[in-house]
Design an enzyme around this catalytic site. Structure first.
Site, PDB file in Angstrom:
ATOM      1  N   ASP A 114      -3.438  17.511   4.601  1.00 56.08           N
ATOM      2  CA  ASP A 114      -1.463  17.033   4.504  1.00 56.08           C
ATOM      3  C   ASP A 114      -1.021  16.577   5.234  1.00 56.08           C
ATOM      4  O   ASP A 114      -0.223  15.846   5.262  1.00 56.08           O
ATOM      5  CB  ASP A 114      -1.149  19.095   4.398  1.00 56.08           C
ATOM      6  CG  ASP A 114      -2.247  19.478   3.059  1.00 56.08           C
ATOM      7  OD1 ASP A 114      -2.946  18.571   2.588  1.00 56.08           O
ATOM      8  OD2 ASP A 114      -2.040  20.942   2.783  1.00 56.08           O
TER       9      ASP A 114
ATOM     10  N   ASP B  62      -2.889  26.384   0.741  1.00 57.37           N
ATOM     11  CA  ASP B  62      -2.725  24.998   0.038  1.00 57.37           C
ATOM     12  C   ASP B  62      -2.562  25.740  -1.279  1.00 57.37           C
ATOM     13  O   ASP B  62      -3.818  25.574  -1.944  1.00 57.37           O
ATOM     14  CB  ASP B  62      -3.473  24.419   0.794  1.00 57.37           C
ATOM     15  CG  ASP B  62      -3.356  22.820   0.295  1.00 57.37           C
ATOM     16  OD1 ASP B  62      -2.520  22.609   0.105  1.00 57.37           O
ATOM     17  OD2 ASP B  62      -4.496  22.457  -0.550  1.00 57.37           O
TER      18      ASP B  62
ATOM     19  N   THR C 104       2.210  21.165  -2.942  1.00 55.39           N
ATOM     20  CA  THR C 104       1.114  21.356  -3.855  1.00 55.39           C
ATOM     21  C   THR C 104       2.029  22.562  -4.499  1.00 55.39           C
ATOM     22  O   THR C 104       1.473  23.167  -5.513  1.00 55.39           O
ATOM     23  CB  THR C 104      -0.126  21.738  -3.882  1.00 55.39           C
ATOM     24  OG1 THR C 104      -0.277  22.093  -2.350  1.00 55.39           O
ATOM     25  CG2 THR C 104      -0.729  19.852  -2.743  1.00 55.39           C
TER      26      THR C 104
END
Length: 533
Positions: free
Chosen positions: A401, A66, A99
């Site tokens: 997410d 991530d 991201t």
């Protein structure tokens, strides 16, 4: 020898020398630093992206894919590079997914800006063109989006599983994606249908089992065991639950004071009074028919003593103690009850009702489950399992997410293709638009269009394909009017990505582009770093 120097100083102002070199250097340093950060996360983009292992100063190890987590844990010192960390944080807040994309786009834009700057174009001109191009890009994206209804559960699951495919736990996406969709849909309030508060979805992590054992619990789960010390009940049917914020223990003096007891009769009286005090409290609690107590953690004195636990067990009341203070709101919302702050206010109408409260053994510990809650509030609890702490943490982040992606779709009900398709389409349309414009603007927008190709390029590169061949072929397909042609990483070729069910919410793409351009414009405008000691 002094005379000529004086003479030179008085000569016309236009001849005075202004040092522009330093400003260019600072800009260059900022851009290079920010690009380094972008390159660090670039390899983790997409479903075939690599994972990063982060070792923190305290010796903790995190394995993640991530972007926001990677950047958050990196110790970035350069001020401009810190802006990219903030950038991925804000994307995490706005959209929750994308991201890594945001940082990679920003890095590519900075690379193009550096070339433009070296060609002598003024930063303000570049900045304004970027702004125009980003607005145009959002329009193009909105035009190619497909509307989606919340009742269309399949589309929501598709987009959630796309978000999960790039994570470490991607092999469980078939299980986690529907779970995330159901969790979000169960907390959507029909009165305000486009608002989702993810704090209403509580994620409880429990070590043991595999990610396959993750489940959505309609009710409450406590990662604690019931207080057994006096042999109280461990399961209660038709529970009447009270959430209390006071202590069931004898009152104490203030910290600085002490009581001196001189003879035994007084000693006995104190003990007797303590017993009576506790008994009268428990009688009041029992009188309302309450048979499950959730007791908030207390700082000043013990929330429950052995004596009070003994009496509670005799009264057949199940006790869960040490409930965290910040969980109280979630619990009362779920149980549809009110927290009780004083024994005098203990009334029946403040209780919550549930069919079952029971203690379940899970892995090496126990949890308490409350199910069949009457008039349950709009909340959901997800119990995440995993074989080790690293997998557990990553599963929680991935689930977050996926939840965010579904939330984006609830806020803005549009889907868009994934797999590098929207970026190439943007690149093509902006390139065509640049030809219509005049002057420096068209030059800047053309390079902005080129920068967007970094996403498909990186996707192909991370999947071990030949990026140049793939991107050229993609351009070709899009030029022939196949807007949804994208890179199918599994097959290693270019296909219609919508048919492959690789979709993402529109909000993820638009916010990625607007946030990235905003960040790049800020870095461009900085021409000096002033350190204040």
């Amino acid at each position: 020898m002094a005379a000529p120097a004086v003479h030179r100083a008085t000569s016309s102002k236009t001849e005075s020398y202004v040092d522009n070199k330093r400003k260019d250097d600072i800009r260059q340093a900022n851009i290079v630093a920010a690009r380094t950060v972008a390159d660090a996360v670039r390899t983790s983009l997409g479903p075939k992206g690599m994972d990063k292992m982060i070792s923190t100063a305290s010796g903790e190890v995190i394995i993640t894919n991530d972007g926001a987590t990677i950047l958050n844990k990196m110790e970035v010192l350069q001020p401009a590079a810190k802006m990219l960390v903030e950038l991925s944080k804000s994307q995490d807040i706005v959209a929750g997914d994308g991201t890594t994309t945001v940082v990679v786009i920003a890095g590519a834009l900075l690379k193009q800006c550096l070339i433009l700057l070296n060609n002598g174009i003024h930063p303000t001109v570049i900045s304004d063109s970027l702004h125009k191009a980003s607005q145009k890009a959002v329009d193009v994206l909105t035009a190619m989006a497909v509307p989606v209804e919340l009742s269309d559960r399949e589309s929501l699951v598709k987009s959630a599983s796309t978000a999960l495919n790039s994570k470490v736990v991607s092999q469980y996406s078939t299980l986690l994606a529907p779970l995330a969709v159901d969790a979000v849909l169960s907390v959507v309030d029909p009165v305000k249908p486009d608002l989702v508060d993810l704090r209403d979805v509580k994620i409880v992590k429990k070590l043991g089992g595999t990610v396959d054992d993750t489940e959505l619990v309609k009710g409450l789960v406590f990662d604690k065991k019931v207080s057994h010390s006096a042999g109280g009940p461990t399961r209660v049917e038709n529970a009447k639950i009270a959430v209390i914020q006071f202590q069931i223990s004898p009152p104490k003096t203030d910290i600085e004071q002490s009581i001196v007891v001189s003879d035994y009769t007084q000693m006995d009286r104190i003990l007797k009074e303590e017993r009576n005090y506790i008994l009268s409290m428990i009688k009041k609690i029992k009188a309302t028919g309450c048979n499950v107590l959730l007791i908030q953690k207390s700082i000043l004195r013990d929330a429950v003593t052995d004596l009070s636990l003994h009496y509670l067990a005799k009264a057949k009341i199940l006790v869960i103690k040490d409930v965290e203070r910040d969980e109280i709101e979630f619990i009362t919302k779920t149980l549809n009850c009110l927290p009780i702050a004083n024994i005098e206010h203990f009334r029946q109408e403040k209780l919550g009702y549930a069919e079952w409260v029971e203690e379940v053994s899970l892995g090496d510990g126990k949890i308490v489950k409350i199910t069949g809650i009457k008039d349950m509030g709009r909340t959901a609890t997800v119990l995440v399992r995993g074989s080790n702490q690293l997998v557990l943490d990553e599963a929680e982040r991935s689930l977050h997410d996926a939840l965010c992606v579904v939330r984006c779709l609830v806020n803005k009900k549009f889907l868009i293709a994934g797999g590098g398709a929207p970026e190439i389409e943007l690149s093509r349309q902006l390139g065509a638009w640049a030809k219509v414009l005049h002057g420096m603007e068209s030059y800047c927008i053309r390079s902005f269009a080129e920068a967007l190709e970094v996403i498909p390029y990186t996707l192909a590169e991370n999947a071990g394909l030949n990026p140049i061949v793939i991107v050229t072929e993609l351009r070709n397909r899009h030029a022939q009017g196949e807007i949804n042609a994208g890179i199918n990483v599994r097959k290693g070729q270019i296909t219609n990505i919508l048919e492959e069910n690789v979709v993402q919410p529109l909000l993820v793409s638009t916010s990625a582009i607007t946030l990235a351009t905003e960040c790049v414009r800020m870095i461009l405008k900085i021409d000096d770093i002033v350190t204040v000691r």
